[in-house]
Design a protein around this motif. Structure first.
Motif, PDB file in Angstrom:
ATOM      1  N   ARG A   3       0.826  -1.205   0.000  1.00 44.23           N
ATOM      2  CA  ARG A   3       0.000   0.000   0.000  1.00 44.23           C
ATOM      3  C   ARG A   3       0.862   1.258   0.000  1.00 44.23           C
ATOM      4  NH1 ARG A   3      -4.892   2.097   0.778  1.00 44.23           N
ATOM      5  NH2 ARG A   3      -5.952   0.103   0.976  1.00 44.23           N
ATOM      6  N   SER A   4       1.951   1.231   0.762  1.00 43.80           N
ATOM      7  CA  SER A   4       2.809   2.410   0.860  1.00 43.80           C
ATOM      8  C   SER A   4       3.531   2.707  -0.453  1.00 43.80           C
ATOM      9  CB  SER A   4       3.835   2.219   1.979  1.00 43.80           C
ATOM     10  OG  SER A   4       4.658   1.091   1.705  1.00 43.80           O
ATOM     11  N   GLN A   5       3.608   1.722  -1.352  1.00 49.23           N
ATOM     12  CA  GLN A   5       4.292   1.933  -2.628  1.00 49.23           C
ATOM     13  C   GLN A   5       3.415   2.627  -3.658  1.00 49.23           C
ATOM     14  OE1 GLN A   5       6.249  -1.565  -4.204  1.00 49.23           O
ATOM     15  NE2 GLN A   5       6.586  -2.428  -2.155  1.00 49.23           N
ATOM     16  N   LEU A   6       2.121   2.749  -3.349  1.00 49.75           N
ATOM     17  CA  LEU A   6       1.189   3.346  -4.303  1.00 49.75           C
ATOM     18  C   LEU A   6       0.942   4.805  -3.925  1.00 49.75           C
ATOM     19  CD1 LEU A   6      -0.442   2.372  -6.776  1.00 49.75           C
ATOM     20  CD2 LEU A   6      -2.410   2.137  -5.253  1.00 49.75           C
ATOM     21  N   PRO A   7       1.423   5.766  -4.704  1.00 51.69           N
ATOM     22  CA  PRO A   7       1.226   7.183  -4.370  1.00 51.69           C
ATOM     23  C   PRO A   7      -0.219   7.616  -4.588  1.00 51.69           C
ATOM     24  CG  PRO A   7       2.262   6.949  -6.517  1.00 51.69           C
ATOM     25  CD  PRO A   7       2.168   5.575  -5.944  1.00 51.69           C
ATOM     26  N   GLU A   8      -0.533   8.825  -4.121  1.00 50.62           N
ATOM     27  CA  GLU A   8      -1.897   9.344  -4.286  1.00 50.62           C
ATOM     28  C   GLU A   8      -2.259   9.474  -5.757  1.00 50.62           C
ATOM     29  OE1 GLU A   8      -2.495  12.907  -2.117  1.00 50.62           O
ATOM     30  OE2 GLU A   8      -1.989  12.018  -0.177  1.00 50.62           O
ATOM     31  N   LYS A   9      -1.317   9.920  -6.553  1.00 54.01           N
ATOM     32  CA  LYS A   9      -1.544  10.026  -7.992  1.00 54.01           C
ATOM     33  C   LYS A   9      -0.624   9.027  -8.686  1.00 54.01           C
ATOM     34  CE  LYS A   9      -2.835  14.916  -7.945  1.00 54.01           C
ATOM     35  NZ  LYS A   9      -2.536  16.258  -8.495  1.00 54.01           N
ATOM     36  N   TYR A  10      -1.218   8.177  -9.482  1.00 60.16           N
ATOM     37  CA  TYR A  10      -0.412   7.158 -10.120  1.00 60.16           C
ATOM     38  C   TYR A  10      -0.861   6.976 -11.556  1.00 60.16           C
ATOM     39  CZ  TYR A  10      -4.494   4.624  -8.296  1.00 60.16           C
ATOM     40  OH  TYR A  10      -5.760   4.248  -7.961  1.00 60.16           O
TER      41      TYR A  10
END
Length: 746
Positions: free
Chosen positions: A155-162
Motif C-alpha cells: 500500500r505504501s508503494q502506491l502514491p496518491e496520484k499514479y
C-alpha cells in the motif's frame, strides 16, 4: 472430419431421440473421441441436456464453449484431461467424475469444488461439507492473508496520484509476491492455494484501484498463461534467449561470513582469481555459427542461459531461426535488464593429482514460467547425447558428444556444453521430470533408406514416458508406464529398444518401445515387471552381463534381479539383497541406497547406508557368494570406503566416469567431491577381495562459487547430481536452486 455428427448424437441419446433439443441423457463413451471432435456449434443445440457421459475417450481438454446450460451430471473418467477450470462453464453441475485422468491431482479437486457451487458428488464421493469449507473458510482465510500482505508491503508503494504504468508495475509485483509468500493449508495443496491467491489478489486490486488498470482478469490470466510454453514438442531456442557472463579481472575478496561461503574445507582451484559478473546482454553469435572451439583464456566469456519466452507459440518446422532473428530486432530496442549475478572463484586442494576445471556456464533454463526469479526448481538428471556413427564429425570434441539433456521441473533442455546455448526445450505443464535417457534407433525413411536417429526418453511425476525424436523436434509418443512417479530410467546397452523404468509404485518395468515408422506409428509392450520391496531410486545394468542382471538402490536396501528374457516368469522377485555395515558396524539390509553406479565391469559404487561414506564393492564376488548359499541375503564384499560429507540429507546421488576411473558426488554445501581411483583398482584386483582399512579421501573438492542474483548471495545450494561426459571433458552439476553448472577440464 469430426466423429460427432447430428446422427450420432441422436443415436447415442438415452432413449434415442429424433431432435437434439429433446435429448436429456447422452452416452458418448468409448468412441476414441479427441477434443477436436466436440463441435461447440453442434453441442449448443443440446439445450436441455442434463447427463453427459464422455468416459473412456482420448480427450486432453474440453472445449471452453460447449453451451450446455442445464448440465447436471458429467462423466469424463478414463481420458487424458489436464485442466479442470474449463468446467466452470457448467454452473449447475451436481455430479462429476474424472477418475483415471492421470494428469489431474488433488489440487484439481479443490479447484472444481470452488468453481462449481452446486457440486455434491465428485468421483463418487459426497464432497458437500468439504466443498463448503473450500468456498467459505478457505476463501475467508486466504482473503485475510492476501489483504494483510497488501497492507504490509504494497500500500505504501502506491502514491496518491499514479499512472497506468505504475499500476501495471505494482500489479505484477504484488501478484508474484502474494503467490510466493501467502501460505495456507498443507504443502500438497500449494498449486490450488497459489491459484486462489492470484484470483483473490486480482479481485483486491480491482476493488482498490478501480478502473485504472483497465484490465479484464480473465484476459490477463490468459496473457499470463501465454507466457509459458504449453507445447509438447521441443522448440529451438534462439541466441537472443541467452544472457552472457563476462569475466572481469579484479582482486579476490576476503573470507565471507555468509552462509554460502562458510565451509572450512580446502577450496577448489580456478585458473584465475577473478570475479564473474552476469551482464544479460544479447549473444553476438547465431546458432548456426556457434563460438568455435579454442583454448580458453582467463578473461574469456562464459554464458548463463536464461530462457526468456516471448509469446508461447510453437513455430512451424524450419521457421525457428527466422522467428528468433525477427524477435531479436524487436528486443534490441528494449531496455536491458539490470540484474547482476556475481561469482567469486575459490581455491583447490593443493595436491599434485588435482585437475584444473574452468567454469564455463551457470544455466538457469528450467525456470517455471521462464521466470528469472525461480531459484526453487530442482534439477535431477543429465545425460550426454550418444554420437551417431557419422563420418562427417571430424571435431574430436563433438565426436565424443558435447550435447547434454537435462531435466527438472516441467521441462527438458538440450544444451551445448561448449557454447552454453540451449538448443531445444521441451515442456509439459504440471509435469515434473525426474529422469532422461538416450537411445539410438535405426529408422526407415519415406524412400526406404535406413538411418540412425537419437531418441530421448523423459519421465517423472506422472508416470508417463515421453519419447522425443530430437532432430525432428517432435515428441512422437508416450508410454503410460506406471500409475505413480518414475524415479529413474535407463536403456539397455545391447538392445536399443529395451527401456527400464523404476517407479514409486515399487515396480521396475522393462519395456520394448519399438521403432517408429516414417509416420511415427509405433507399438510399445511390457516385457517384464520386477517386484521391489520399497521404492527404487537408482538402477544399473551389470556391465559384464547387461542382459542378465539388474542392480537397484532402493529406499530400503540394495537388490539384484535376474532379467533374462528366456525365463517364463513375467513378474519376478529379487534374486539377492545385499547387506552393508550400519553406523554401529553391524551388517544390515534395511537402509536407503540413493546413489548407485559401476566404476568398471565389476566394481560397484553405492552410498548412504552409512553417514559420511561411500562404499566400493565387488559385484562378482558378492553375487558368487550368494550362489554358494541358499539365503537370498548376502553381505556385499566391500573393497574400500570413500570419505564423504557427514550430511544425512537423502537423494544427493553419485556418478562415475569409467574411462577416467573417477567417482563424483555432490553435497549439501554445493561442493563436488572428486575421487581419482586409478591407482587403487590394481590393488583391489591383487587383494582378492580383502578390504582396505583406510578410508580414501577425495582427490579434490570443487566448491560452489559465490553466485549473486539481484545482489543477494545464493545460499544452501544442494548438488543433486554430478555428471561428466564419457571422456571427462565437461563436468555438470545439477542443483536444487534451478542452476546447471558446467565446468570444462583444461
Amino acid at each position: 472430419m469430426s466423429k460427432v455428427t447430428t446422427e450420432l448424437l441422436l443415436e447415442r441419446a438415452v432413449p434415442r431421440s429424433t431432435r437434439l433439443r429433446k435429448i436429456e441423457t447422452l452416452n458418448l463413451s468409448k468412441l476414441q473421441l479427441k477434443t477436436g471432435d466436440l463441435d461447440p456449434r453442434l453441442f449448443s443445440r443440446l439445450r436441455h441436456l442434463q447427463n453427459l457421459d464422455l468416459s473412456d475417450n482420448l480427450l486432453d481438454k474440453l472445449p471452453a464453449n460447449l453451451s450446455l446450460p442445464d448440465l447436471r451430471v458429467l462423466n469424463c473418467s478414463n481420458n487424458q484431461l489436464e485442466d479442470v477450470t474449463v468446467l466452470k462453464q457448467f454452473p449447475l453441475l451436481e455430479e462429476l467424475n474424472y477418475e483415471n485422468n492421470v494428469y489431474l491431482t488433488t489440487n484439481d479437486d479443490y479447484k472444481v469444488m470452488f468453481l462449481l457451487q452446486n457440486l455434491r458428488l465428485l468421483n463418487g464421493k459426497d464432497v458437500t461439507k468439504l466443498a463448503n469449507h473450500v468456498r467459505v473458510v478457505n476463501s475467508r482465510e486466504l482473503t485475510s492473508k492476501v489483504t494483510a500482505h497488501w497492507e504490509r508491503h504494497f500500500r505504501s508503494q502506491l502514491p496518491e496520484k499514479y499512472s497506468a504504468e505504475h499500476v501495471k508495475f505494482i500489479r505484477k509485483k504484488f501478484l508474484k509476491s502474494a503467490q510466493t509468500h501467502v501460505i495456507y493449508g498443507p504443502s500438497s495443496l500449494g498449486e490450488f492455494t497459489r491459484w486462489r491467491v492470484k484470483m483473490i489478489a486480482e479481485e483486491l486490486l480491482a476493488s482498490m484501484l478501480g478502473q485504472e488498470e483497465n484490465t479484464n482478469p480473465e484476459t490477463q490470466e490468459r496473457m499470463d498463461d501465454n507466457e509459458e510454453e504449453t507445447t509438447e514438442n521441443p522448440r529451438e531456442v534462439g541466441d537472443d534467449d541467452i544472457a552472457q557472463v563476462t569475466l572481469i579481472p579484479s582482486k579476490r575478496r576476503g573470507n565471507h561470513s555468509t552462509a554460502g561461503s562458510a565451509s572450512k574445507r580446502p577450496r577448489s582451484q580456478c585458473n584465475t582469481e577473478e570475479e564473474v559478473v552476469l551482464s544479460p546482454r544479447k549473444s553476438s553469435h547465431s546458432q548456426d555459427d556457434p563460438t568455435p572451439d579454442r583454448p580458453r583464456a582467463s578473461n574469456q566469456q562464459a554464458k548463463v542461459a536464461e530462457e526468456t519466452h516471448r509469446n508461447g507459440e510453437q513455430p512451424p518446422k524450419g521457421q525457428s531461426h527466422r522467428r528468433s532473428s525477427q524477435l531479436t530486432e524487436e528486443q534490441k530496442s528494449q531496455e536491458q535488464d539490470k540484474r547482476v549475478l556475481t561469482i567469486t572463484p575459490v581455491k583447490n586442494l593443493e595436491d599434485k593429482e588435482v585437475i584444473s576445471l574452468e567454469p564455463l556456464h551457470f544455466l538457469q533454463c528450467h525456470s517455471k514460467g521462464n521466470s528469472r526469479e525461480d531459484f526453487k526448481t530442482q534439477l535431477w538428471s543429465c545425460v550426454f547425447e550418444p554420437p551417431l556413427d557419422s563420418g562427417t564429425r571430424k571435431d574430436p570434441v563433438v565426436s565424443t558428444s558435447r550435447t547434454m539433456a537435462t531435466c527438472g521441473g516441467e521441462s527438458v533442455c538440450l544444451i551445448d556444453c561448449e557454447t552454453g546455448i540451449v538448443l531445444k526445450k521441451y515442456k509439459v505443464p504440471a509435469e515434473e521430470f525426474f529422469t532422461v535417457a538416450w537411445t539410438t534407433l535405426t529408422m526407415v525413411t519415406n524412400d526406404g533408406r535406413k538411418k540412425k536417429h537419437n531418441i530421448l526418453a523423459a519421465a517423472g511425476r506422472r508416470g508417463i514416458v515421453k519419447l522425443i525424436h530430437v532432430s525432428a523436434d517432435f515428441c512422437y509418443g508416450e508410454i503410460k508406464a506406471h500409475k505413480k512417479p518414475i524415479a529413474t530410467a535407463c536403456f539397455s546397452p545391447t538392445c536399443e529398444t529395451h527401456l527400464f523404468t523404476a517407479s514409486y509404485d515399487k515396480r521396475i518395468g522393462l519395456w520394448d518401445i519399438g521403432v517408429p515408422d516414417c509416420d511415427y506409428n509405433f507399438k510399445a509392450s511390457q516385457l517384464m515387471v520386477l517386484e521391489v520391496a520399497s521404492i527404487p531410486l537408482r538402477i544399473a545394468l551389470v556391465p559384464s552381463c547387461p542382459d542378465q542382471f539388474l542392480l537397484a538402490g532402493c529406499e530400503d536396501g540394495c537388490f539384484a534381479w535376474d532379467i533374462r528374457l528366456d525365463k517364463p516368469q513375467k513378474s519376478r522377485p529379487f534374486e539377492v539383497a545385499f547387506q552393508f555395515p550400519n553406523d554401529e558396524g553391524e551388517e544390515t539390509v534395511s537402509h536407503r541406497v540413493d546413489g548407485l553406479a559401476f566404476l568398471n565391469k565389476d566394481v560397484v559404487v553405492s552410498k548412504s547406508s552409512k553417514t559420511g561414506s561411500i562404499y566400493l564393492w565387488s559385484w562378482s564376488q558378492s553375487f558368487e557368494a550368494q550362489g554358494k548359499s541358499c539365503h537370498r541375503t548376502r553381505p556385499a564384499l566391500i573393497l574400500a570406503e570413500l570419505e564423504w560429507s557427514t550430511t544425512d540429507l537423502p537423494y544427493l546421488t553419485l556418478s562415475t566416469c569409467p574411462a577416467a576411473e573417477y567417482v563424483f558426488c555432490g553435497d549439501e554445501k554445493g561442493s563436488v567431491w572428486m575421487y581419482n581411483l586409478s591407482k587403487h583398482s590394481s590393488a583391489w584386483r591383487a587383494s582378492k577381495g580383502k578390504r582396505s582399512e583406510n578410508r580414501i579421501a577425495p582427490t579434490q573438492i570443487l566448491e560452489w562459487p559465490e553466485l549473486r542474483a539481484n545482489g543477494e548471495l545464493l545460499t544452501e545450494v544442494l548438488i543433486n547430481n554430478v555428471v561428466t561426459d564419457p571422456t571427462f571433458t565437461y563436468l555438470i552439476a545439477l542443483t536444487g536452486v534451478n542452476i546447471a553448472a558446467v565446468w570444462k577440464k583444461t
